[in-house]
Design a protein around this motif. Structure first.
Motif, PDB file in Angstrom:
ATOM      1  N   ARG A  77      12.834  -2.849  -9.283  1.00 41.08           N
ATOM      2  CA  ARG A  77      11.712  -2.239  -9.584  1.00 41.08           C
ATOM      3  C   ARG A  77      10.715  -2.294  -9.426  1.00 41.08           C
ATOM      4  O   ARG A  77       9.803  -1.860  -9.332  1.00 41.08           O
ATOM      5  N   ARG A  79       9.230  -5.299  -7.368  1.00 39.97           N
ATOM      6  CA  ARG A  79       8.920  -4.559  -5.907  1.00 39.97           C
ATOM      7  C   ARG A  79       8.425  -3.573  -5.719  1.00 39.97           C
ATOM      8  O   ARG A  79       7.583  -3.173  -5.646  1.00 39.97           O
ATOM      9  N   GLU A  80       9.052  -2.638  -6.377  1.00 42.43           N
ATOM     10  CA  GLU A  80       8.507  -1.387  -6.468  1.00 42.43           C
ATOM     11  C   GLU A  80       7.501  -0.599  -7.029  1.00 42.43           C
ATOM     12  O   GLU A  80       6.034  -0.204  -6.414  1.00 42.43           O
ATOM     13  N   LEU A  81       7.177  -1.461  -8.200  1.00 41.43           N
ATOM     14  CA  LEU A  81       5.803  -1.088  -9.257  1.00 41.43           C
ATOM     15  C   LEU A  81       4.670  -1.799  -7.818  1.00 41.43           C
ATOM     16  O   LEU A  81       3.685  -1.260  -8.340  1.00 41.43           O
ATOM     17  N   ALA A  83       4.400  -2.597  -5.005  1.00 39.84           N
ATOM     18  CA  ALA A  83       4.827  -1.357  -4.221  1.00 39.84           C
ATOM     19  C   ALA A  83       3.124   0.091  -4.128  1.00 39.84           C
ATOM     20  O   ALA A  83       2.561   0.416  -3.360  1.00 39.84           O
ATOM     21  N   GLU A  84       3.708   0.274  -5.454  1.00 36.86           N
ATOM     22  CA  GLU A  84       3.142   1.260  -5.937  1.00 36.86           C
ATOM     23  C   GLU A  84       1.744   1.594  -6.298  1.00 36.86           C
ATOM     24  O   GLU A  84       1.400   2.274  -6.414  1.00 36.86           O
ATOM     25  N   HIS A  85       1.103   0.092  -6.954  1.00 32.73           N
ATOM     26  CA  HIS A  85      -0.314  -0.389  -7.672  1.00 32.73           C
ATOM     27  C   HIS A  85      -0.548  -1.482  -6.420  1.00 32.73           C
ATOM     28  O   HIS A  85       0.155  -2.595  -6.969  1.00 32.73           O
ATOM     29  N   PRO A  86      -0.945  -1.536  -5.291  1.00 35.01           N
ATOM     30  CA  PRO A  86      -1.419  -2.597  -4.412  1.00 35.01           C
ATOM     31  C   PRO A  86      -2.421  -3.083  -4.829  1.00 35.01           C
ATOM     32  O   PRO A  86      -2.234  -4.646  -4.768  1.00 35.01           O
ATOM     33  N   ILE A  93       1.715  -5.186 -13.962  1.00 35.71           N
ATOM     34  CA  ILE A  93       3.208  -5.171 -12.928  1.00 35.71           C
ATOM     35  C   ILE A  93       3.790  -4.708 -14.442  1.00 35.71           C
ATOM     36  O   ILE A  93       4.728  -4.124 -13.881  1.00 35.71           O
ATOM     37  N   LEU A  96       3.660  -2.224 -16.648  1.00 42.30           N
ATOM     38  CA  LEU A  96       4.135  -0.971 -16.307  1.00 42.30           C
ATOM     39  C   LEU A  96       5.578  -1.215 -16.925  1.00 42.30           C
ATOM     40  O   LEU A  96       6.450  -0.258 -16.454  1.00 42.30           O
ATOM     41  N   GLU A 100       8.197   1.379 -18.269  1.00 41.03           N
ATOM     42  CA  GLU A 100       8.566   2.904 -18.227  1.00 41.03           C
ATOM     43  C   GLU A 100      10.061   2.195 -19.071  1.00 41.03           C
ATOM     44  O   GLU A 100      10.551   2.963 -19.125  1.00 41.03           O
TER      45      GLU A 100
END
Length: 374
Positions: A77, A79-81, A83-86, A93, A96, A100
């Protein structure tokens, strides 16, 4: 029906009905509310469904623990965050992830929020401890956090800067939970700041509602600090006496709030012994033990009185604390410290440093995900 060889009826052994957990009984029989000092989803569900919890907490320390305990969920998750906030750095992060966790936990508490009209069912989110010197930044982050979910309550430190931020955030409609708070002078100062904020709202015609404000007194951390001073100063005190300091401060704070008619409630946190629950039952306040403490209290069926809050601490114990541990008097008396002294109180310094360190550790954990070692 089964018959035995002699023709008599076979009977099935019966298991005694499970006893209602002590914390649930206390919540059912008194005004004392149980919150869970964790936003871990598994722990929180159990606390709500079995123990009677109607509130919870998330902060960098808790988020760090949750991520470490469930890396299979959180490392992907993170890593996904990323990617979503480059363009986001590790600190952004990490926060974030805190948000969540908080949003997910808040959903579990919505039924209690609705049932209580907003008094309970709250999920505490702690402001970034790195903002502790900037009241405006604390207010801005508190307002942001308050918009994550309708039942979010925001933790701001009970320091000189933090109390100014608490008043302004409460005026803007943020539900408040003071943190980094260990003494009666601190919680009374916060309670007064919240009263000023509510009065300002009324004077300006802003909506009146149940904000569910609470004011934490970390009784166990007060005990920790007093034990440290006794060791530092080579003072010989019956160790059992020191277990009552936080309880005494919590009882006194609750009674001051009741006498003054404050619209916020005292919250007991940072458990070091079961007295920080059992001695407070009956009060219109909140007790917020870590999940394992609640589990152990219930497993041991710790006894309690429904009027425990009104049972005074042994005067002999208070006398020893006053005469041999000077910082107890500072922590217990309403005028024991000025607001200017809050920031240098030993428990404040220790806890703020721990929260700052936890934020740094969360940053480091995210950094290892973003830039893994080779």
């Amino acid at each position: 029906m089964t018959l035995l060889d002699d023709g008599t009826k076979a009977t099935t052994p019966t298991t005694p009905a499970a006893k209602t957990p002590a914390t649930l009984r206390a919540a059912q029989q008194t005004k004392t509310a149980l919150w869970n000092d964790s936003a871990d989803p598994t722990e929180l569900r159990t606390a709500i469904e079995e123990y009677g919890a109607v509130g919870a907490t998330c902060n960098p320390v808790i988020a760090l623990t949750c991520i470490k305990q469930d890396p299979d969920t959180w490392i992907p998750r993170l890593r996904e965050l990323a990617a979503e906030h480059p363009t986001a750095g590790e600190s952004e992060i990490g926060w974030l992830a805190v948000e969540e966790l908080s949003i997910n936990a808040a959903k579990l508490l919505e039924p209690a929020f609705e049932a209580s009209g907003g008094r309970n069912g709250r999920l505490s989110v702690q402001t970034d401890p790195r903002l502790h010197r900037d009241a405006d930044a604390l207010v801005a982050q508190a307002v942001h956090f308050s918009q994550l979910a309708k039942n979010v309550i925001v933790k701001i430190p009970a320091t000189k800067v933090g109390i100014a931020a608490i008043e302004e955030a409460a005026y803007r409609g943020v539900s408040i939970n003071a943190t980094v708070s260990f003494t009666v002078p601190q919680v009374v100062a916060v309670g007064a700041a919240i009263e000023r904020a509510l009065d300002r709202r009324a004077a300006d015609g802003l909506p009146e509602q149940e904000f569910g404000h609470v004011v934490t007194l970390m009784g166990g951390r007060l005990d920790d600090w007093l034990k440290a001073t006794v060791k530092r100063d080579h003072v010989m005190v019956d160790p059992g006496v020191l277990e009552w300091a936080g309880v005494a401060a919590l009882k006194h704070a609750h009674h001051v709030f009741q006498q003054r008619g404050y619209r916020s409630r005292v919250l007991s946190a940072a458990f070091r012994n079961h007295l920080q629950w059992s001695e407070l039952v009956g009060g219109d306040l909140v007790v917020s033990p870590p999940f394992q403490w609640a589990k152990d209290i219930n497993a041991n069926d710790v006894p309690f009185r429904t009027d425990a809050i009104d049972q005074p601490v042994d005067p002999a114990v208070l006398e020893v604390l006053r005469t041999k541990v000077p910082d107890f008097t500072r922590a217990y008396d309403v005028d024991g410290m000025t607001i200017e002294e809050f920031d240098r109180f030993g428990a404040t310094v220790r806890t703020l440093r721990q929260f700052l360190d936890a934020s740094a550790q969360l940053d480091a954990l995210v950094r290892d995900v973003l830039v893994p070692a080779v």
